[in-house]
Design a protein around this motif. Structure first.
Motif, PDB file in Angstrom:
ATOM      1  N   ALA A 128       0.834  -1.212  -0.048  1.00 39.66           N
ATOM      2  CA  ALA A 128       0.136  -0.026  -0.045  1.00 39.66           C
ATOM      3  C   ALA A 128       0.970   1.183   0.047  1.00 39.66           C
ATOM      4  N   MET A 129       2.013   1.283   0.779  1.00 40.52           N
ATOM      5  CA  MET A 129       2.887   2.438   0.931  1.00 40.52           C
ATOM      6  C   MET A 129       3.509   2.629  -0.464  1.00 40.52           C
ATOM      7  N   ILE A 130       3.938   1.467  -1.032  1.00 36.98           N
ATOM      8  CA  ILE A 130       4.560   1.463  -2.420  1.00 36.98           C
ATOM      9  C   ILE A 130       3.651   2.232  -3.585  1.00 36.98           C
ATOM     10  N   GLN A 131       2.169   1.571  -3.338  1.00 35.70           N
ATOM     11  CA  GLN A 131       1.357   2.423  -4.366  1.00 35.70           C
ATOM     12  C   GLN A 131       0.949   3.709  -3.961  1.00 35.70           C
ATOM     13  N   CYS A 132       1.099   4.023  -2.849  1.00 33.26           N
ATOM     14  CA  CYS A 132       1.154   5.621  -2.384  1.00 33.26           C
ATOM     15  C   CYS A 132       2.234   6.564  -3.248  1.00 33.26           C
ATOM     16  N   ALA A 133       3.409   5.870  -3.425  1.00 35.67           N
ATOM     17  CA  ALA A 133       4.599   6.577  -4.220  1.00 35.67           C
ATOM     18  C   ALA A 133       4.307   6.598  -5.627  1.00 35.67           C
ATOM     19  N   THR A 134       3.836   5.504  -6.036  1.00 35.31           N
ATOM     20  CA  THR A 134       3.783   5.104  -7.446  1.00 35.31           C
ATOM     21  C   THR A 134       2.629   5.628  -8.050  1.00 35.31           C
ATOM     22  N   SER A 135       1.620   5.413  -7.510  1.00 35.79           N
ATOM     23  CA  SER A 135       0.372   6.027  -8.142  1.00 35.79           C
ATOM     24  C   SER A 135      -0.782   6.641  -7.041  1.00 35.79           C
ATOM     25  N   GLY A 136      -0.232   7.018  -6.245  1.00 34.81           N
ATOM     26  CA  GLY A 136      -1.120   7.669  -5.269  1.00 34.81           C
ATOM     27  C   GLY A 136      -0.713   9.040  -4.971  1.00 34.81           C
ATOM     28  N   THR A 137      -0.965   9.454  -3.667  1.00 34.95           N
ATOM     29  CA  THR A 137      -0.639  10.876  -3.189  1.00 34.95           C
ATOM     30  C   THR A 137       0.615  11.490  -3.352  1.00 34.95           C
ATOM     31  N   ALA A 138       1.842  10.495  -3.544  1.00 31.97           N
ATOM     32  CA  ALA A 138       3.185  10.917  -3.643  1.00 31.97           C
ATOM     33  C   ALA A 138       3.747  10.667  -4.920  1.00 31.97           C
ATOM     34  N   ARG A 139       2.858  10.345  -5.837  1.00 32.07           N
ATOM     35  CA  ARG A 139       3.410   9.996  -7.233  1.00 32.07           C
ATOM     36  C   ARG A 139       3.940  11.250  -7.911  1.00 32.07           C
ATOM     37  N   SER A 140       3.734  12.373  -7.593  1.00 33.66           N
ATOM     38  CA  SER A 140       4.158  13.457  -8.310  1.00 33.66           C
ATOM     39  C   SER A 140       5.438  13.549  -8.177  1.00 33.66           C
ATOM     40  N   VAL A 141       6.021  13.146  -7.259  1.00 33.20           N
ATOM     41  CA  VAL A 141       7.530  13.281  -6.817  1.00 33.20           C
ATOM     42  C   VAL A 141       8.336  12.004  -6.787  1.00 33.20           C
ATOM     43  N   PHE A 142       7.535  10.880  -6.501  1.00 31.86           N
ATOM     44  CA  PHE A 142       8.383   9.744  -6.308  1.00 31.86           C
ATOM     45  C   PHE A 142       7.682   8.418  -7.514  1.00 31.86           C
ATOM     46  N   THR A 197      -0.885  22.162   1.035  1.00 29.90           N
ATOM     47  CA  THR A 197      -1.330  20.771   0.718  1.00 29.90           C
ATOM     48  C   THR A 197      -0.533  20.611  -0.639  1.00 29.90           C
ATOM     49  N   GLY A 198       0.744  21.157  -0.641  1.00 27.35           N
ATOM     50  CA  GLY A 198       1.792  21.025  -1.800  1.00 27.35           C
ATOM     51  C   GLY A 198       2.330  19.764  -1.635  1.00 27.35           C
ATOM     52  N   ASP A 199       3.500  19.817  -2.365  1.00 28.64           N
ATOM     53  CA  ASP A 199       4.350  18.908  -2.480  1.00 28.64           C
ATOM     54  C   ASP A 199       5.906  18.948  -1.821  1.00 28.64           C
ATOM     55  N   TYR A 200       5.717  20.263  -1.114  1.00 31.31           N
ATOM     56  CA  TYR A 200       6.822  20.870  -0.236  1.00 31.31           C
ATOM     57  C   TYR A 200       7.548  19.598   0.805  1.00 31.31           C
ATOM     58  N   ALA A 201       6.519  18.971   1.357  1.00 27.61           N
ATOM     59  CA  ALA A 201       7.422  18.042   2.256  1.00 27.61           C
ATOM     60  C   ALA A 201       7.817  16.971   1.636  1.00 27.61           C
ATOM     61  N   LYS A 202       7.175  16.631   0.768  1.00 25.49           N
ATOM     62  CA  LYS A 202       7.764  15.338  -0.481  1.00 25.49           C
ATOM     63  C   LYS A 202       8.974  15.564  -0.960  1.00 25.49           C
ATOM     64  N   TYR A 203       9.156  16.969  -1.415  1.00 24.56           N
ATOM     65  CA  TYR A 203      10.517  17.394  -2.014  1.00 24.56           C
ATOM     66  C   TYR A 203      11.693  17.414  -0.867  1.00 24.56           C
ATOM     67  N   VAL A 204      11.272  17.688   0.399  1.00 20.81           N
ATOM     68  CA  VAL A 204      12.296  17.599   1.237  1.00 20.81           C
ATOM     69  C   VAL A 204      12.859  16.064   1.520  1.00 20.81           C
ATOM     70  N   ALA A 205      11.734  15.241   1.559  1.00 17.82           N
ATOM     71  CA  ALA A 205      11.999  13.712   1.598  1.00 17.82           C
ATOM     72  C   ALA A 205      13.040  13.377   0.518  1.00 17.82           C
TER      73      ALA A 205
END
Length: 311
Positions: A128-142, A197-205
């Motif tokens: 589920a966490m992998i799908q979050c990164a590939t096709s979910g809410t984190a896909r824009s970055v990861f 609600t942007g991608d800021y935290a994702k870009y830090v990671a």
């Protein structure tokens, strides 16, 4: 998540939260807050009402009275990467002497809890966490990251509706991840107060993972470079090719050219004076000795003059 919280109930949900490092100290070598894991007793004291199933559902999705520190979220993420085995969180790897040569104390991994999660359950959470990164809410970055990432995004509301609350503030952003997803080496937690609600935290990671895996480096001025030496933006798009950067370095290190027509005179060498022979030298000639300019006693004749005078 709400249904899981309702099915578990707070009596089972709270201990599992502690297994994963939420609402308790993590063990770091500095002072830390225990945070807050929602529970019926404190909820009644804080709000004057009894606990309900609705609060259990809110707690399960991270709301209600839940308040966790970044190090607690990182600990939870690392525990998930370890399939439910929680290690004591620490900042120090080892302590050495002043010269850094002798190791005085070496940190050893210390297991605190084992939630005894089955491999099937751990696999479902990981996928589920992998799908979050590939096709979910984190896909824009990861979505196309070179290493498989297991991630979860979070948005914590801090105020009511913007249109009706004059003191409205943007939500707090949270993001956790570990990588590589199937053979974890690193766990990351990012919290950004009022980050919208942007991608800021994702870009830090992502920057942290980029540095860890060596995909990008940064200079002292914050410029980002890929493995080929190109200067790139946050998305990895090339801003300045490596060839141009190399030419700039060569130009900056080359000596300055002289102005056209400007002639420079070569400095003439300073002639070396011939040594003066000393009385012990075979080339010494008393006749060539210069007169002593120092005057003698009062009344004495000048050097070279007969004391008796001339007739």
């Amino acid at each position: 998540f709400s249904n899981v919280g309702l099915n578990l109930g707070i009596a089972r949900l709270a201990p599992y939260a502690e297994y994963f490092g939420l609402g308790t100290t993590t063990g770091v070598e500095i002072g830390e807050s225990t945070g807050t894991m929602s529970n019926p007793q404190e909820y009644r004291e804080n709000h004057g009402v009894n606990w309900t199933d609705g609060v259990s559902a809110q707690t399960a999705i991270g709301q209600a009275d839940n308040m966790f520190t970044p190090i607690q979220l990182a600990t939870m993420c690392a525990t998930m990467a370890n399939d439910g085995v929680r290690l004591k969180t620490h900042l120090l790897d080892r302590i050495t002497d002043y010269e850094g040569e002798e190791v005085l104390e070496q940190h050893q991994p210390e297991e605190l809890y084992d939630a005894e999660i089955s491999s099937d359950v751990a696999g479902v959470v990981r996928e589920a966490m992998i799908q979050c990164a590939t096709s979910g809410t984190a896909r824009s970055v990861f979505g196309d990251y070179p290493v498989a990432v297991a991630a979860k995004t979070g948005t914590a509301e801090t105020s009511s509706v913007p249109d009706t609350d004059p003191d409205y503030t943007e939500p707090n952003l949270s993001f956790i991840c570990y990588a590589p997803a199937n053979d974890p080496e690193i766990a990351v937690a990012v919290m950004m107060e009022h980050g919208n609600t942007g991608d800021y935290a994702k870009y830090v990671a992502k920057d942290i993972l980029d540095q860890y895996f060596g995909y990008y480096t940064w200079d002292e001025e914050g410029n980002k470079y890929d493995q080929e030496g190109n200067q790139v933006d946050d998305d990895g798009e090339i801003l300045v090719p490596a060839e141009d950067l190399q030419e700039e370095d060569e130009d900056s290190s080359a000596p300055e050219a002289e102005e056209p027509g400007e002639e420079t005179e070569e400095p003439r060498p300073t002639p070396t004076p011939e040594p003066t022979p000393t009385p012990n030298s075979p080339y010494y000639d008393p006749a060539e000795e210069p007169p002593d300019p120092t005057p003698g006693p009062e009344g004495s004749p000048p050097p070279g003059e007969d004391p008796g005078g001339s007739g």
